[in-house]
Design a protein around this motif. Structure first.
Motif, PDB file in Angstrom:
ATOM      1  N   PHE A 136       6.554 113.841  45.963  1.00 26.27           N
ATOM      2  CA  PHE A 136       5.778 115.076  45.976  1.00 26.27           C
ATOM      3  C   PHE A 136       6.547 116.271  45.436  1.00 26.27           C
ATOM      4  O   PHE A 136       5.962 117.235  44.971  1.00 26.27           O
ATOM      5  CB  PHE A 136       5.280 115.374  47.396  1.00 26.27           C
ATOM      6  CG  PHE A 136       4.480 114.241  47.981  1.00 26.27           C
ATOM      7  CD1 PHE A 136       3.557 113.562  47.199  1.00 26.27           C
ATOM      8  CD2 PHE A 136       4.652 113.854  49.300  1.00 26.27           C
ATOM      9  CE1 PHE A 136       2.818 112.513  47.718  1.00 26.27           C
ATOM     10  CE2 PHE A 136       3.921 112.816  49.832  1.00 26.27           C
ATOM     11  CZ  PHE A 136       2.999 112.137  49.041  1.00 26.27           C
ATOM     12  N   ASN A 137       7.864 116.213  45.505  1.00 25.70           N
ATOM     13  CA  ASN A 137       8.652 117.349  45.027  1.00 25.70           C
ATOM     14  C   ASN A 137       9.078 117.218  43.579  1.00 25.70           C
ATOM     15  O   ASN A 137       9.431 118.195  42.946  1.00 25.70           O
ATOM     16  CB  ASN A 137       9.887 117.527  45.906  1.00 25.70           C
ATOM     17  CG  ASN A 137       9.501 118.046  47.254  1.00 25.70           C
ATOM     18  OD1 ASN A 137       8.953 119.132  47.363  1.00 25.70           O
ATOM     19  ND2 ASN A 137       9.736 117.254  48.279  1.00 25.70           N
ATOM     20  N   GLY A 138       9.071 115.993  43.079  1.00 24.09           N
ATOM     21  CA  GLY A 138       9.420 115.809  41.676  1.00 24.09           C
ATOM     22  C   GLY A 138       8.444 114.882  41.004  1.00 24.09           C
ATOM     23  O   GLY A 138       8.812 113.829  40.499  1.00 24.09           O
ATOM     24  N   PRO A 139       7.165 115.256  40.992  1.00 19.97           N
ATOM     25  CA  PRO A 139       6.162 114.345  40.422  1.00 19.97           C
ATOM     26  C   PRO A 139       6.337 114.213  38.911  1.00 19.97           C
ATOM     27  O   PRO A 139       6.402 115.214  38.210  1.00 19.97           O
ATOM     28  CB  PRO A 139       4.827 115.015  40.763  1.00 19.97           C
ATOM     29  CG  PRO A 139       5.133 116.451  41.006  1.00 19.97           C
ATOM     30  CD  PRO A 139       6.558 116.530  41.448  1.00 19.97           C
ATOM     31  N   THR A 140       6.477 112.977  38.441  1.00 19.29           N
ATOM     32  CA  THR A 140       6.719 112.769  37.012  1.00 19.29           C
ATOM     33  C   THR A 140       5.744 111.768  36.394  1.00 19.29           C
ATOM     34  O   THR A 140       5.725 111.606  35.177  1.00 19.29           O
ATOM     35  CB  THR A 140       8.156 112.226  36.784  1.00 19.29           C
ATOM     36  OG1 THR A 140       8.362 111.088  37.627  1.00 19.29           O
ATOM     37  CG2 THR A 140       9.209 113.268  37.092  1.00 19.29           C
ATOM     38  N   ALA A 141       4.962 111.087  37.240  1.00 23.26           N
ATOM     39  CA  ALA A 141       4.109 110.018  36.726  1.00 23.26           C
ATOM     40  C   ALA A 141       3.132 110.479  35.632  1.00 23.26           C
ATOM     41  O   ALA A 141       2.999 109.792  34.617  1.00 23.26           O
ATOM     42  CB  ALA A 141       3.356 109.340  37.873  1.00 23.26           C
ATOM     43  N   PRO A 142       2.463 111.626  35.794  1.00 28.92           N
ATOM     44  CA  PRO A 142       1.490 112.004  34.762  1.00 28.92           C
ATOM     45  C   PRO A 142       2.133 112.129  33.383  1.00 28.92           C
ATOM     46  O   PRO A 142       1.572 111.667  32.394  1.00 28.92           O
ATOM     47  CB  PRO A 142       0.969 113.364  35.244  1.00 28.92           C
ATOM     48  CG  PRO A 142       1.184 113.349  36.713  1.00 28.92           C
ATOM     49  CD  PRO A 142       2.462 112.575  36.925  1.00 28.92           C
ATOM     50  N   GLN A 143       3.326 112.717  33.346  1.00 27.04           N
ATOM     51  CA  GLN A 143       4.032 112.874  32.081  1.00 27.04           C
ATOM     52  C   GLN A 143       4.410 111.508  31.501  1.00 27.04           C
ATOM     53  O   GLN A 143       4.194 111.246  30.324  1.00 27.04           O
ATOM     54  CB  GLN A 143       5.298 113.667  32.354  1.00 27.04           C
ATOM     55  CG  GLN A 143       5.656 114.649  31.282  1.00 27.04           C
ATOM     56  CD  GLN A 143       6.925 115.402  31.684  1.00 27.04           C
ATOM     57  OE1 GLN A 143       7.286 115.471  32.870  1.00 27.04           O
ATOM     58  NE2 GLN A 143       7.596 115.947  30.710  1.00 27.04           N
ATOM     59  N   LEU A 144       4.960 110.645  32.354  1.00 23.41           N
ATOM     60  CA  LEU A 144       5.411 109.333  31.887  1.00 23.41           C
ATOM     61  C   LEU A 144       4.248 108.462  31.424  1.00 23.41           C
ATOM     62  O   LEU A 144       4.420 107.578  30.589  1.00 23.41           O
ATOM     63  CB  LEU A 144       6.186 108.617  32.998  1.00 23.41           C
ATOM     64  CG  LEU A 144       7.605 109.142  33.231  1.00 23.41           C
ATOM     65  CD1 LEU A 144       8.148 108.647  34.566  1.00 23.41           C
ATOM     66  CD2 LEU A 144       8.526 108.731  32.094  1.00 23.41           C
ATOM     67  N   LEU A 145       3.074 108.685  31.979  1.00 27.47           N
ATOM     68  CA  LEU A 145       1.907 107.884  31.601  1.00 27.47           C
ATOM     69  C   LEU A 145       1.047 108.582  30.554  1.00 27.47           C
ATOM     70  O   LEU A 145      -0.048 108.130  30.235  1.00 27.47           O
ATOM     71  CB  LEU A 145       1.058 107.569  32.841  1.00 27.47           C
ATOM     72  CG  LEU A 145       1.734 106.673  33.875  1.00 27.47           C
ATOM     73  CD1 LEU A 145       0.919 106.619  35.161  1.00 27.47           C
ATOM     74  CD2 LEU A 145       1.930 105.265  33.315  1.00 27.47           C
ATOM     75  N   ASP A 146       1.570 109.704  30.028  1.00 27.42           N
ATOM     76  CA  ASP A 146       0.830 110.480  29.016  1.00 27.42           C
ATOM     77  C   ASP A 146      -0.569 110.830  29.479  1.00 27.42           C
ATOM     78  O   ASP A 146      -1.543 110.683  28.733  1.00 27.42           O
ATOM     79  CB  ASP A 146       0.722 109.692  27.687  1.00 27.42           C
ATOM     80  CG  ASP A 146       2.075 109.570  27.011  1.00 27.42           C
ATOM     81  OD1 ASP A 146       2.841 110.542  27.082  1.00 27.42           O
ATOM     82  OD2 ASP A 146       2.356 108.501  26.445  1.00 27.42           O
ATOM     83  N   LEU A 147      -0.666 111.276  30.701  1.00 26.50           N
ATOM     84  CA  LEU A 147      -1.986 111.635  31.202  1.00 26.50           C
ATOM     85  C   LEU A 147      -2.360 113.022  30.719  1.00 26.50           C
ATOM     86  O   LEU A 147      -1.493 113.883  30.560  1.00 26.50           O
ATOM     87  CB  LEU A 147      -1.992 111.616  32.737  1.00 26.50           C
ATOM     88  CG  LEU A 147      -2.016 110.227  33.339  1.00 26.50           C
ATOM     89  CD1 LEU A 147      -1.763 110.310  34.825  1.00 26.50           C
ATOM     90  CD2 LEU A 147      -3.356 109.565  33.071  1.00 26.50           C
ATOM     91  N   PRO A 148      -3.631 113.222  30.497  1.00 30.01           N
ATOM     92  CA  PRO A 148      -4.062 114.576  30.160  1.00 30.01           C
ATOM     93  C   PRO A 148      -3.714 115.492  31.324  1.00 30.01           C
ATOM     94  O   PRO A 148      -3.705 115.056  32.471  1.00 30.01           O
ATOM     95  CB  PRO A 148      -5.579 114.434  30.017  1.00 30.01           C
ATOM     96  CG  PRO A 148      -5.928 113.187  30.773  1.00 30.01           C
ATOM     97  CD  PRO A 148      -4.739 112.285  30.668  1.00 30.01           C
ATOM     98  N   VAL A 149      -3.395 116.732  31.014  1.00 24.54           N
ATOM     99  CA  VAL A 149      -3.123 117.678  32.100  1.00 24.54           C
ATOM    100  C   VAL A 149      -4.454 117.963  32.770  1.00 24.54           C
ATOM    101  O   VAL A 149      -5.235 118.771  32.305  1.00 24.54           O
ATOM    102  CB  VAL A 149      -2.499 118.982  31.567  1.00 24.54           C
ATOM    103  CG1 VAL A 149      -2.143 119.911  32.722  1.00 24.54           C
ATOM    104  CG2 VAL A 149      -1.270 118.675  30.736  1.00 24.54           C
TER     105      VAL A 149
END
Ligand SMILES: Nc1ncnc2c1ncn2[C@@H]1O[C@H](COP(=O)(O)OP(=O)(O)O)[C@@H](O)[C@H]1O
Ligand SMILES: [Mg+2]
Length: 264
Positions: free
Chosen positions: A77-90
């Motif tokens: 929760f303090n260092g969420p990185t999954a969206p970036q690594l999975l190329d998710l739309p913001v």
């Protein structure tokens, strides 16, 4: 619709008095939500920066390539990185029928991350007594994990990967919430320091009855020396599922996924 988490921002005195009942109700909701998930895999290491999130994303992609339905819960929760690594739309997630809808990547990976609740670049802020900030943070993070597991509507999944923060705290909270113990994928780098941290995390996982699929040795072949992967494998009687070099090719992940076996 913006998401409004009920107990997340503030646990009032009144809320706290009903907490055991709330937790019991949430555990039942977690079991209902996960009834359509065939296997939960917790990606664990005692240490930060060894590549848990990187490995989670690589495994998720390889699973999706084989046609399996895969979800990623970013439990850091303090260092969420999954969206970036999975190329998710913001994207901000949406709430429908009292459930949080995961965001879906172009490869079909369903993801939920704290990043989807935060304004871009904003750190997670917990309100609570200043002097006991760390206690509040821990309590509220545990509450957030319960709510996310109870509220995210994954739908039918073959594999739900849980990308954990460093340490074992979140893992122990996870295993207490799940109706069935998760499978564990341990991630280490080759060094003795990483080996020792991962050993502690693995011991805690084994003590709590988790099934350890094996160990992934990451960042192999450049800069780090040691044999942490082999040593942990021997100590725990588990396989080394993969040795991941820097910037691995997709077939490295495909092999790892084959070695992980499927949901049973
Ligand atoms: N095998 C690898 N090749 C290239 N970059 C990597 C590799 N493993 C990790 N990284 C990068 O190293 C950093 C730390 O990895 P990360 O997955 O965030 O660690 P953790 O989740 O364990 O804290 C990230 O920038 C990640 O993209
Ligand atoms: Mg991470």
């Amino acid at each position: 619709m913006p998401l409004n988490i009920r107990t997340y921002h503030e646990l009032t005195e009144a809320d706290q008095s009903g907490l055991p009942e709330q937790i019991g109700a949430q555990r039942r909701r977690v079991a209902d939500r996960l009834a359509t998930v065939r296997r939960v895999v917790a990606v664990l290491s005692g240490k930060g920066g060894v590549g848990k999130s990187f490995v989670t994303a690589g495994v998720a992609r390889a699973l999706a390539r084989t046609g399996r339905a895969v979800g990623v819960l970013d439990a850091d929760f303090n260092g969420p990185t999954a969206p970036q690594l999975l190329d998710l739309p913001v994207a901000r997630c949406t709430v429908r029928d009292n459930a949080i809808e995961p965001v879906v990547s172009s490869e079909g990976i369903r993801c939920f991350s704290m990043a989807m609740l935060l304004e871009e670049g904003q750190p997670l802020a917990f309100r609570g007594p200043e002097a006991e900030g760390h206690v509040w943070r821990g309590t509220l993070e545990a509450a957030a994990l319960r709510e996310f597991l109870a509220d995210v509507a994954w739908g039918s999944l073959d594999e739900l990967l849980v990308d954990l923060p460093p340490g074992v705290q979140r893992f122990t909270e996870l295993i207490e919430l799940l109706p069935v113990s998760p499978a564990v994928l341990a991630v280490t780098i080759p060094t003795p320091e990483s080996r020792d941290a991962v050993r502690r995390a693995l011991r805690a996982a084994v003590e709590r009855g988790a099934h350890v699929l094996g160990v992934v040795e990451n960042m192999v072949g450049g800069g780090f020396s040691g044999t942490a992967g082999d040593e942990l494998a021997a100590e725990f009687g588990i396989p080394v599922l993969a040795r991941i070099p820097w910037h691995p090719a997709p077939d490295t992940w495909d092999e790892l996924v084959r070695n992980m076996g499927g949901a049973s």
